[in-house]
Structure formats: structure tokens, C-alpha cells
Design a protein around this motif. Sequence first.
Motif, PDB file in Angstrom:
ATOM      1  N   GLY A 273      32.633  29.953  33.700  1.00 36.08           N
ATOM      2  CA  GLY A 273      33.248  30.750  34.740  1.00 36.08           C
ATOM      3  C   GLY A 273      32.336  30.974  35.929  1.00 36.08           C
ATOM      4  N   VAL A 274      32.877  30.788  37.128  1.00 34.87           N
ATOM      5  CA  VAL A 274      32.126  30.992  38.375  1.00 34.87           C
ATOM      6  C   VAL A 274      32.228  32.473  38.744  1.00 34.87           C
ATOM      7  CG1 VAL A 274      31.884  30.311  40.780  1.00 34.87           C
ATOM      8  CG2 VAL A 274      32.622  28.634  39.078  1.00 34.87           C
ATOM      9  N   LEU A 275      31.127  33.202  38.603  1.00 36.94           N
ATOM     10  CA  LEU A 275      31.128  34.651  38.795  1.00 36.94           C
ATOM     11  C   LEU A 275      30.845  35.072  40.217  1.00 36.94           C
ATOM     12  CD1 LEU A 275      29.227  35.784  35.563  1.00 36.94           C
ATOM     13  CD2 LEU A 275      31.675  35.449  35.902  1.00 36.94           C
ATOM     14  N   SER A 276      30.224  34.222  41.034  1.00 41.58           N
ATOM     15  CA  SER A 276      29.851  34.623  42.391  1.00 41.58           C
ATOM     16  C   SER A 276      29.823  33.405  43.297  1.00 41.58           C
ATOM     17  CB  SER A 276      28.490  35.336  42.398  1.00 41.58           C
ATOM     18  OG  SER A 276      27.517  34.545  41.732  1.00 41.58           O
ATOM     19  N   LEU A 277      30.202  33.655  44.569  1.00 43.76           N
ATOM     20  CA  LEU A 277      30.220  32.632  45.609  1.00 43.76           C
ATOM     21  C   LEU A 277      29.633  33.207  46.886  1.00 43.76           C
ATOM     22  CD1 LEU A 277      33.841  31.177  45.174  1.00 43.76           C
ATOM     23  CD2 LEU A 277      31.718  30.032  44.541  1.00 43.76           C
TER      24      LEU A 277
ATOM     25  N   PRO B 166      42.470  32.512  35.827  1.00 44.39           N
ATOM     26  CA  PRO B 166      42.017  33.787  36.404  1.00 44.39           C
ATOM     27  C   PRO B 166      40.854  33.583  37.377  1.00 44.39           C
ATOM     28  CG  PRO B 166      42.346  34.000  34.037  1.00 44.39           C
ATOM     29  CD  PRO B 166      42.491  32.552  34.348  1.00 44.39           C
ATOM     30  N   VAL B 167      40.843  34.385  38.424  1.00 45.17           N
ATOM     31  CA  VAL B 167      39.851  34.262  39.492  1.00 45.17           C
ATOM     32  C   VAL B 167      38.770  35.315  39.290  1.00 45.17           C
ATOM     33  CG1 VAL B 167      39.488  34.322  41.990  1.00 45.17           C
ATOM     34  CG2 VAL B 167      41.596  33.365  41.058  1.00 45.17           C
ATOM     35  N   GLU B 168      37.500  34.884  39.360  1.00 49.72           N
ATOM     36  CA  GLU B 168      36.358  35.782  39.183  1.00 49.72           C
ATOM     37  C   GLU B 168      35.634  36.093  40.490  1.00 49.72           C
ATOM     38  OE1 GLU B 168      35.499  37.221  36.474  1.00 49.72           O
ATOM     39  OE2 GLU B 168      36.621  36.170  34.912  1.00 49.72           O
ATOM     40  N   SER B 169      35.733  35.229  41.508  1.00 49.12           N
ATOM     41  CA  SER B 169      34.982  35.426  42.748  1.00 49.12           C
ATOM     42  C   SER B 169      35.737  34.801  43.910  1.00 49.12           C
ATOM     43  CB  SER B 169      33.580  34.820  42.642  1.00 49.12           C
ATOM     44  OG  SER B 169      33.665  33.446  42.284  1.00 49.12           O
TER      45      SER B 169
ATOM     46  N   LEU C 187      39.686  29.564  52.059  1.00 50.20           N
ATOM     47  CA  LEU C 187      39.384  30.557  51.039  1.00 50.20           C
ATOM     48  C   LEU C 187      38.962  29.830  49.770  1.00 50.20           C
ATOM     49  CD1 LEU C 187      39.427  33.605  50.343  1.00 50.20           C
ATOM     50  CD2 LEU C 187      41.744  33.270  49.485  1.00 50.20           C
ATOM     51  N   TYR C 188      37.802  30.210  49.238  1.00 50.40           N
ATOM     52  CA  TYR C 188      37.264  29.582  48.029  1.00 50.40           C
ATOM     53  C   TYR C 188      37.366  30.593  46.885  1.00 50.40           C
ATOM     54  CZ  TYR C 188      35.349  26.379  51.485  1.00 50.40           C
ATOM     55  OH  TYR C 188      35.208  25.495  52.525  1.00 50.40           O
ATOM     56  N   ALA C 189      37.955  30.146  45.775  1.00 49.82           N
ATOM     57  CA  ALA C 189      38.182  31.008  44.613  1.00 49.82           C
ATOM     58  C   ALA C 189      37.531  30.369  43.389  1.00 49.82           C
ATOM     59  CB  ALA C 189      39.677  31.213  44.370  1.00 49.82           C
ATOM     60  N   GLY C 190      36.591  31.107  42.774  1.00 49.97           N
ATOM     61  CA  GLY C 190      35.945  30.638  41.549  1.00 49.97           C
ATOM     62  C   GLY C 190      36.671  31.151  40.326  1.00 49.97           C
ATOM     63  N   SER C 191      37.079  30.259  39.448  1.00 49.36           N
ATOM     64  CA  SER C 191      37.868  30.629  38.276  1.00 49.36           C
ATOM     65  C   SER C 191      36.974  30.811  37.057  1.00 49.36           C
ATOM     66  CB  SER C 191      38.920  29.552  37.984  1.00 49.36           C
ATOM     67  OG  SER C 191      38.289  28.356  37.545  1.00 49.36           O
ATOM     68  N   ASP C 192      37.543  31.398  36.007  1.00 47.43           N
ATOM     69  CA  ASP C 192      36.789  31.612  34.776  1.00 47.43           C
ATOM     70  C   ASP C 192      36.681  30.337  33.943  1.00 47.43           C
ATOM     71  OD1 ASP C 192      39.385  31.372  33.919  1.00 47.43           O
ATOM     72  OD2 ASP C 192      39.278  33.036  32.496  1.00 47.43           O
ATOM     73  N   HIS C 193      37.286  29.229  34.386  1.00 45.86           N
ATOM     74  CA  HIS C 193      37.160  27.938  33.707  1.00 45.86           C
ATOM     75  C   HIS C 193      36.144  27.023  34.381  1.00 45.86           C
ATOM     76  CE1 HIS C 193      40.517  29.223  31.364  1.00 45.86           C
ATOM     77  NE2 HIS C 193      40.670  28.062  30.781  1.00 45.86           N
ATOM     78  N   GLY C 194      35.492  27.499  35.453  1.00 42.66           N
ATOM     79  CA  GLY C 194      34.471  26.721  36.129  1.00 42.66           C
ATOM     80  C   GLY C 194      34.953  25.959  37.343  1.00 42.66           C
TER      81      GLY C 194
END
Length: 539
Positions: free
Chosen positions: A333-337, A250-253, A261-268
Motif C-alpha cells: 500500500g502506498v501511504l504517502s505521495l 481503497p485510497v491511502e494517499s 490527481l494522483y491516488a495511492g491505493s492500498d494494493h500498491g
Amino acid sequence: MESSKTVVCISTTKPSSAITPSGGGGSLTVLCPQTGSILSSIRTSADLSGKTTLGISSLSAFPESFSPPGEQLVLSFGGNSSRKGDNYAMLLGIRPAPSAPILHWKCRLPEADLVGGMSASPCGHYIVGGGASGSCFVWSSLGGKLLKTFKAHYRACTCLAWSECGRYLVTGGADGMVHLFPLIDLVDIATRRSRRSVAPLHTWSVHHFPVTCLSLLDGDRIASAAQDGHVAILELFSRITLAKIKLPHPVESLAHHDSRLYAGSDHGTIYSIDLNAYAMYQTEKQGATLSKRMQKDRQASFVPEEKVFGKDTTDENESLTTFQTEWVGHGHGVLSLAISVKDTKQHMISGDRLGEVRIWDIESRTCLNTIRPWSNIAPNATGNVSQENVGSESLQHPIASIAVLRQPSETLKSGMFGAPAGSSTKSQSSITNMFPPLQKYPQDNTGAEDDDASLTPVAFSMPTQTEESLRYWAARQLVRRRKRNHEEVSKENTSTTDELQDSKHLIERLQQELEQKRVEILRWKEVNNKLMAKLKSKS
């Protein structure tokens, strides 16, 4: 972005109870993107005692023309870290280091939980907030008036974004929908007076799970991500879904820079997707469909042994390396970019759920710095915090928002706060006079004259547009106003004509009734005369 010096503002929803020795630990911390050093920090409190801290979940910067000299105004939304529902909107001023940011005001809002955060329009004149009920609220930044409340989603409004021109609002919701609203429909007087909900210009239903984030792309396109790991590339004004990319988690940011395009997931893991390479991959994949069908027809005539040794052993995952790479470093999880560009240096700043901030070099794809502004615990030999410390809730400080801002300058030649030579600059009190706290309830203006008088005429465009475009949009407003006045006059004329027709019908009906009564009176008079004549003859 511009080549001038920039600073990075990071916020958390669970700040520390006190400022850490490194200088961070407040509700908002200012970093240098080149060195990773902490420049300043601010700690806001929910009450007069100062013991209860306020966390910040969203940051949105105003245009530079809206900021006074030596300060950058930032709109933020946050709440009490220990009591749910005690949330506020705040106006912060970011000042040059080592001066700490200042809080101009904080106020309560119509809805306590704005899960979609608050965002200032690119022109700076309007503010939009997305609530957990699915409603969106529109304020005027100059005056703080609540202009419109409309239902945007059936479930919570989770994220907000603006189009490249700044005249359209994009919303994503927990119902999996993405909507596009024209800003003019939200702030126009005729729409605001109506109690009907505002209909979106376009709607996309490409996600089956709640939409978590939105990111603006070049060419009037936008990327949306959901909890199922799907990232969709949408074209705003053609309603076309250009691509739908499936990621493992799942993508958080989301963040975008230079066709990537950079996508931060909930697994880091941070996934880097080259959109140009992905388009080439899809074209090649579609072009190879015919050859694959021919190959399957040819393999259908093989015996079982020939099928085992003669089948195509190419792995589809190998082709993903042509457009997708993974950046590994975060353990949560990466919440913000956010992206920071200065001259030839291109950096990406990421924040995770634990409170760790990493600064990456985009060209070499390496991590340059690791900062933990809200933690006093030193990392172990591998550079990570031990798992015993991670389990403690008091040590978890989620990085809710990251904003890259230009370093505030001491002088300002243009803008609403620009002062002529030889005159003194405006004081801090003028900021609160021009940007007062936002209204919690709409004003009850029943008269049209009062409503028009309360509005501030502004150019409905971005400050970077040319004079021709400004004249064009100003003419559009005049044409729209004349058309509305003409419709009102035509309605009045139509109502006057209807009243005249009704009056004529009423007069005709009364005249007929009067004629009937006159004939009846003559008949009874004749009967009376005959009876009197008979009585006289008998006598």
C-alpha cells in the motif's frame, strides 16, 4: 513550487534501531529528489537511555520567514514504536547536507493519539492537531498556548488540510464527513471564551466509509478520498460536489500537480487522473444519454438473434484510458505521495507500507530510483524484496509522511530571524524562546485583560499577500473589535436601564405600603379616642 534546490524529508512510524550503512534508518531521513541519494538522517528516542526509538507519523513545514538562517523548521508528531500511547509533538530543524537534522524540543499533548496528525497554518502563526476522539486542538505557534479545543467529528479526525488562502481549515473524519471551519472562529477571543462547540461553515457527506486523505486543488477546490475507493472533488465555498470518481481499490494517499490527481491505493497501484479529461468525458457521457435512449428504443423492435449481433459492444472501461492511468511499481500500500518540481524536472515521490521509496518522472511516467532507507536487505533480480523477508515485522517500516522542502540557505534577508548587516544571527536558544513547547492544558484566564495581554497580534493572512489585502484584513479586525465593544456598551446600558426601572417600581410599592399604614394608624387612633371618651363618661 519554486525552482530553487529542494530536499525530500521522509518519515516512518517504525524506525530502525540504528542508522544503516547507507545513512538512513532514523526517524526522519533527508533525500535528494534528483539523485535519490540519502543526505542525512536523525534518530529520536523516547527516553534517556536512547534504546527506544520514536517514529514520526506526520510532517508539516513552517513558512520560510519563520525559520532561522541555515535551517528549515518542521513540526512533527510521532510516538514510541514499541509502546502505544507514548506520543509526542516535536520541533525539528532541517539543515543543509551533510549536517543532520536537529531536535529542538518534544512535548506531550492533550490527547495521546492524534491520528489526523499536526499541521501548521500557511501563515505560520497557528498549529492544529486532529485526535482519535474527534476533537481538534488549536495552538499559537508563538508562545505555544492552547487556544481552543472543539469537537470536529463524531469519530476520529483522520486528516487535515488548509484552503488556498490559508484562512479556512478542512477536516476529514472516520465518520465519512468533510468539514470546513473558518480559522477566525477558532482563534477569536469571543469564540474561545465560549464553551459551545464551533459549527462548521460547510459540511459534505459524500463518503460512506472513513475519509483517509485530503489534497488541495486549484481554484478553491479540494479532493477527498475514502476507504471505499471513492475520490470526491469538492468546491469549498459553494458546497458543490463537482465529481465522484470510483477507483478499484481503497485510497491511502493523494497528491495534485498540473490538473492531475494522483491516488495511492492500498494494493500498491498509483492512479493518475487527468481532471480536465475527466470533465470532458463526463460532458460527452451526459450528451450521449439521449442517443442511447433512442438506440434502446430501436433495439426493442429487434428479434432475439438481431439483438445478439446488433447490440452495442463498446466497453465502458475503454473510456477510462482517456483520463485514468495506472503506475505500477509498489508491491504494498502506498501511504504517502509528494510532488517535487525543479526547473523543467517534475518528480513524484511515493512511499509504501514496507518502507520502499520510489522517485518517478512525471513526464515519462517511469520510476527513476528505488530507495530503502530502513533496510539492509538487497533486492532480488526483479528489483523487489523477497516475500520471505517481507513477512518479518522487523523489516516493515511504513512511510508515514513525505515533505518536499526548499534547501535551507545560510543567509536570510527577511523574516523574524533576519538580522541586519553586521549583527550576529540569533542562537539556537532563541528558537525555543520564540517557539516554546506546546501546552498540554489551557490556561485559566478568567479576566479579559489578562487574556488580551497574552495574545500576540499577527496579520491574519498569508505572507505572500499584497499591502492592500493586509490593510483590508487589518481594517476588518478593527471593525470587528469596535462592533464587539459597542455590543458590550449597549449591554451595559441596557442592564443599567433595567436596574433603574426596578428601583422605581420598588419605590412606588414602598410608598403605597407606607400610605396604607398611615391610614391604618389614623383609624386605630380614632377608635382609641372613642373608647377613652366612653370610659370618662361612665366614671
